[in-house]
Structure formats: structure tokens, C-alpha cells
Design a protein around this motif. Structure first.
Motif, PDB file in Angstrom:
ATOM      1  N   TYR A  77      29.944   9.926  33.968  1.00  0.00           N
ATOM      2  CA  TYR A  77      28.921  10.377  33.029  1.00  0.00           C
ATOM      3  C   TYR A  77      27.889  11.307  33.659  1.00  0.00           C
ATOM      4  CZ  TYR A  77      30.988   6.903  30.006  1.00  0.00           C
ATOM      5  OH  TYR A  77      31.876   6.191  29.241  1.00  0.00           O
ATOM      6  N   ASN A  78      28.038  11.676  34.920  1.00  0.00           N
ATOM      7  CA  ASN A  78      27.168  12.640  35.597  1.00  0.00           C
ATOM      8  C   ASN A  78      28.026  13.814  36.035  1.00  0.00           C
ATOM      9  OD1 ASN A  78      24.497  11.439  35.789  1.00  0.00           O
ATOM     10  ND2 ASN A  78      25.426   9.948  37.142  1.00  0.00           N
ATOM     11  N   TYR A  79      27.819  14.973  35.456  1.00  0.00           N
ATOM     12  CA  TYR A  79      28.598  16.130  35.880  1.00  0.00           C
ATOM     13  C   TYR A  79      27.977  17.418  35.360  1.00  0.00           C
ATOM     14  CZ  TYR A  79      30.592  15.162  31.257  1.00  0.00           C
ATOM     15  OH  TYR A  79      30.750  14.881  29.936  1.00  0.00           O
ATOM     16  N   ASP A  80      28.396  18.500  36.015  1.00  0.00           N
ATOM     17  CA  ASP A  80      28.075  19.846  35.569  1.00  0.00           C
ATOM     18  C   ASP A  80      29.318  20.689  35.819  1.00  0.00           C
ATOM     19  OD1 ASP A  80      28.099  20.378  38.298  1.00  0.00           O
ATOM     20  OD2 ASP A  80      25.924  20.537  38.457  1.00  0.00           O
ATOM     21  N   VAL A  81      29.211  21.989  35.667  1.00  0.00           N
ATOM     22  CA  VAL A  81      30.380  22.851  35.827  1.00  0.00           C
ATOM     23  C   VAL A  81      30.970  22.723  37.229  1.00  0.00           C
ATOM     24  CG1 VAL A  81      31.146  25.263  35.836  1.00  0.00           C
ATOM     25  CG2 VAL A  81      29.536  24.492  34.106  1.00  0.00           C
ATOM     26  N   ASN A  82      30.122  22.640  38.242  1.00  0.00           N
ATOM     27  CA  ASN A  82      30.592  22.606  39.630  1.00  0.00           C
ATOM     28  C   ASN A  82      31.185  21.266  40.043  1.00  0.00           C
ATOM     29  OD1 ASN A  82      29.679  25.253  39.976  1.00  0.00           O
ATOM     30  ND2 ASN A  82      27.636  24.539  40.508  1.00  0.00           N
ATOM     31  N   SER A  83      30.670  20.158  39.511  1.00  0.00           N
ATOM     32  CA  SER A  83      31.109  18.832  39.959  1.00  0.00           C
ATOM     33  C   SER A  83      32.095  18.159  39.009  1.00  0.00           C
ATOM     34  CB  SER A  83      29.886  17.919  40.133  1.00  0.00           C
ATOM     35  OG  SER A  83      29.267  17.682  38.884  1.00  0.00           O
ATOM     36  N   PHE A  84      32.416  18.800  37.900  1.00  0.00           N
ATOM     37  CA  PHE A  84      33.231  18.138  36.875  1.00  0.00           C
ATOM     38  C   PHE A  84      34.596  17.712  37.409  1.00  0.00           C
ATOM     39  CE2 PHE A  84      36.140  17.953  33.295  1.00  0.00           C
ATOM     40  CZ  PHE A  84      35.464  17.087  32.458  1.00  0.00           C
ATOM     41  N   ASP A  85      35.328  18.634  38.044  1.00  0.00           N
ATOM     42  CA  ASP A  85      36.689  18.299  38.508  1.00  0.00           C
ATOM     43  C   ASP A  85      36.686  17.154  39.513  1.00  0.00           C
ATOM     44  OD1 ASP A  85      37.826  20.246  36.910  1.00  0.00           O
ATOM     45  OD2 ASP A  85      37.756  21.781  38.474  1.00  0.00           O
ATOM     46  N   LYS A  86      35.773  17.204  40.475  1.00  0.00           N
ATOM     47  CA  LYS A  86      35.692  16.147  41.492  1.00  0.00           C
ATOM     48  C   LYS A  86      35.319  14.812  40.853  1.00  0.00           C
ATOM     49  CE  LYS A  86      32.696  14.662  45.099  1.00  0.00           C
ATOM     50  NZ  LYS A  86      31.299  14.735  45.335  1.00  0.00           N
ATOM     51  N   ASN A  87      34.311  14.821  39.975  1.00  0.00           N
ATOM     52  CA  ASN A  87      33.865  13.574  39.345  1.00  0.00           C
ATOM     53  C   ASN A  87      34.938  12.974  38.443  1.00  0.00           C
ATOM     54  OD1 ASN A  87      31.497  13.964  40.686  1.00  0.00           O
ATOM     55  ND2 ASN A  87      30.189  13.958  38.895  1.00  0.00           N
ATOM     56  N   ASN A 112      35.795  22.337  27.862  1.00  0.00           N
ATOM     57  CA  ASN A 112      35.510  23.505  27.020  1.00  0.00           C
ATOM     58  C   ASN A 112      34.014  23.641  26.764  1.00  0.00           C
ATOM     59  OD1 ASN A 112      38.219  24.102  26.876  1.00  0.00           O
ATOM     60  ND2 ASN A 112      38.521  22.945  24.988  1.00  0.00           N
ATOM     61  N   GLU A 113      33.321  22.522  26.509  1.00  0.00           N
ATOM     62  CA  GLU A 113      31.878  22.552  26.278  1.00  0.00           C
ATOM     63  C   GLU A 113      31.135  23.009  27.531  1.00  0.00           C
ATOM     64  OE1 GLU A 113      28.346  19.631  24.631  1.00  0.00           O
ATOM     65  OE2 GLU A 113      29.921  18.766  25.892  1.00  0.00           O
ATOM     66  N   LEU A 114      31.571  22.509  28.679  1.00  0.00           N
ATOM     67  CA  LEU A 114      30.932  22.891  29.942  1.00  0.00           C
ATOM     68  C   LEU A 114      31.048  24.389  30.194  1.00  0.00           C
ATOM     69  CD1 LEU A 114      31.998  20.085  32.436  1.00  0.00           C
ATOM     70  CD2 LEU A 114      29.687  20.650  31.745  1.00  0.00           C
ATOM     71  N   LYS A 115      32.232  24.927  29.966  1.00  0.00           N
ATOM     72  CA  LYS A 115      32.463  26.347  30.237  1.00  0.00           C
ATOM     73  C   LYS A 115      31.724  27.240  29.253  1.00  0.00           C
ATOM     74  CE  LYS A 115      36.891  25.746  32.534  1.00  0.00           C
ATOM     75  NZ  LYS A 115      38.323  25.948  32.463  1.00  0.00           N
ATOM     76  N   SER A 116      31.701  26.860  27.991  1.00  0.00           N
ATOM     77  CA  SER A 116      31.089  27.741  26.989  1.00  0.00           C
ATOM     78  C   SER A 116      29.566  27.649  26.977  1.00  0.00           C
ATOM     79  CB  SER A 116      31.651  27.435  25.598  1.00  0.00           C
ATOM     80  OG  SER A 116      31.286  26.124  25.203  1.00  0.00           O
ATOM     81  N   ASP A 117      29.010  26.461  27.112  1.00  0.00           N
ATOM     82  CA  ASP A 117      27.563  26.289  26.976  1.00  0.00           C
ATOM     83  C   ASP A 117      26.835  26.065  28.301  1.00  0.00           C
ATOM     84  OD1 ASP A 117      27.958  26.504  24.276  1.00  0.00           O
ATOM     85  OD2 ASP A 117      27.897  24.346  23.900  1.00  0.00           O
ATOM     86  N   LYS A 118      27.557  25.986  29.404  1.00  0.00           N
ATOM     87  CA  LYS A 118      26.935  25.690  30.710  1.00  0.00           C
ATOM     88  C   LYS A 118      26.091  24.411  30.620  1.00  0.00           C
ATOM     89  CE  LYS A 118      27.637  29.942  32.819  1.00  0.00           C
ATOM     90  NZ  LYS A 118      28.956  30.209  32.370  1.00  0.00           N
ATOM     91  N   VAL A 119      26.709  23.354  30.167  1.00  0.00           N
ATOM     92  CA  VAL A 119      26.050  22.069  29.947  1.00  0.00           C
ATOM     93  C   VAL A 119      26.189  21.207  31.201  1.00  0.00           C
ATOM     94  CG1 VAL A 119      26.103  19.970  28.536  1.00  0.00           C
ATOM     95  CG2 VAL A 119      26.538  22.166  27.487  1.00  0.00           C
ATOM     96  N   SER A 120      25.189  20.369  31.444  1.00  0.00           N
ATOM     97  CA  SER A 120      25.297  19.355  32.498  1.00  0.00           C
ATOM     98  C   SER A 120      24.729  18.041  31.969  1.00  0.00           C
ATOM     99  CB  SER A 120      24.568  19.796  33.772  1.00  0.00           C
ATOM    100  OG  SER A 120      23.192  19.850  33.549  1.00  0.00           O
ATOM    101  N   TYR A 121      25.232  16.955  32.517  1.00  0.00           N
ATOM    102  CA  TYR A 121      24.803  15.626  32.108  1.00  0.00           C
ATOM    103  C   TYR A 121      24.300  14.853  33.326  1.00  0.00           C
ATOM    104  CZ  TYR A 121      27.139  16.267  27.630  1.00  0.00           C
ATOM    105  OH  TYR A 121      27.501  16.722  26.389  1.00  0.00           O
ATOM    106  N   THR A 122      23.177  14.185  33.137  1.00  0.00           N
ATOM    107  CA  THR A 122      22.643  13.273  34.143  1.00  0.00           C
ATOM    108  C   THR A 122      22.469  11.923  33.474  1.00  0.00           C
ATOM    109  OG1 THR A 122      21.468  15.086  35.189  1.00  0.00           O
ATOM    110  CG2 THR A 122      20.786  12.867  35.787  1.00  0.00           C
TER     111      THR A 122
END
Length: 184
Positions: A77-87, A112-122
Motif C-alpha cells: 500500500y506504499n508506492y510511487d512510479v519508481n518503487s511500484f515494481d519492487k514493492n 495505468n493510474e501511476l503512469k498517467s497521473d503520476k500518483v503515489s500512495y503513503t
């Protein structure tokens, strides 16, 4: 007759007395040593406090379980564009194969949401409860950062967890079988 025995043993009586005293002293000291034996405590210091893990295996299991729940929330439940694959890779190591296959579609939508909107979750774990049926109820707070600002959501996760073999990918020895997510 008694005098004869006394003369025969007179020379050895002192040696017998010394041996008897030494044997009784060694027995009494051994008994005292076993009675006063110090107890060795193995303590683990965590964020939650200090735990005596030397006496009860369940306490150690509980520590591993709490750490597993924290890691699960952290990776899934914690990720952004850079850490998504690893997490998500680490998250998949913590799930049963059946659950992972069910979650693949949801994960592809998140990509798809991460790539289009540059979203991150903490996300932070607020509360963890063990339920009588063996499941776990976690209350988490998720903050979504996106181009339009931020939004917070409180989510209740209900997890069915089973023990599994420990591995390099899953050092906790637990696996999530089912997840139910409800917005609070």
C-alpha cells in the motif's frame, strides 16, 4: 574384638573421615548450585517495547506476525512510479498464489493510474487486531498524492493469514490467503 578393629582401621580412619566430608561437601554444593542457577533472559527491543523471547515461542511468533503485517502494509500500500515494481514483487512474495492471481487485474489498473497521473500512495498502519476466527483486522490510513493535491482514506483490511515455510523472499513465515478492503 573391637580393639582389634580399631587398631586395623586407626590408620585409615582419618582418611575415611576426610573422604566422607569431601563427598558430603561436594553433594551439598552441587544441590545449592542447581537451586541458585541464574535464569538467562533473551530480550528483543522493538518499537512496541521489550519482549522476553526466551521463555515462550508464541511471543516470538507474535513479533514475527506483527512485523509481517507491517511489511505487508508497507509493500502493498506504499508506492510511487519508481518503487511500484519492487514493492509489488515483495507484496506478491507475501501472498498465496491464488490471491496473487486474483489481484493481478487490480494491480494492472494501479500501474495505468501511476503512469498517467503520476500518483503515489503513503500508508500507515493505525491498528491491528486479532479476531477470534483467526483473521486479522488492520486499520490503515492511506494518503494519495496526485497532481490535483492530496486525499486521505481510512481503510479496514481483513486478512486471512496462514503459516508457510520461511524463505529468502518471505523471512516471516506467513502468507496472506485472502484480503478484504473496506473504506471506513
Amino acid at each position: 574384638m573391637i580393639k582389634l578393629y580399631l587398631k586395623l582401621y586407626q590408620k585409615n580412619i582419618f582418611s575415611i573421615l576426610i573422604i566422607t566430608l569431601l563427598v558430603s561437601w561436594s553433594i551439598s554444593m552441587s544441590v545449592l548450585a542447581f537451586r541458585n542457577q541464574t535464569k538467562i533472559l533473551i530480550l528483543q527491543v522493538t518499537e512496541d517495547g521489550v519482549f522476553d523471547i526466551s521463555s515462550d515461542e508464541n511471543k516470538l511468533d507474535n513479533i514475527f506476525l506483527i512485523n509481517f503485517l507491517r511489511a505487508y502494509v508497507g509493500y502493498c500500500y506504499n508506492y510511487d512510479v519508481n518503487s511500484f515494481d519492487k514493492n509489488m514483487s515483495r507484496c506478491s512474495d507475501m501472498m498465496s498464489e491464488k490471491l496473487w492471481n486474483n489481484k493481478k487485474e487490480q494491480i494492472s489498473r494501479a500501474v495505468n493510474e501511476l503512469k498517467s497521473d503520476k500518483v503515489s500512495y503513503t500508508t500507515s498502519l493505525d491498528k491491528a487486531l486479532s479476531k477470534p476466527d483467526g483473521s486479522f483486522e488492520l486499520n490503515i490510513t492511506t494518503t494519495r498524492f496526485y497532481s490535483g493535491g492530496t486525499s486521505d482514506a481510512k481503510v479496514k483490511l481483513t486478512l486471512q493469514i496462514t503459516k508457510t515455510k520461511r524463505s529468502v523472499q518471505n523471512p516471516w513465515g506467513y502468507e496472506v490467503q485472502n484480503v478484504q478492503e473496506d473504506i471506513i
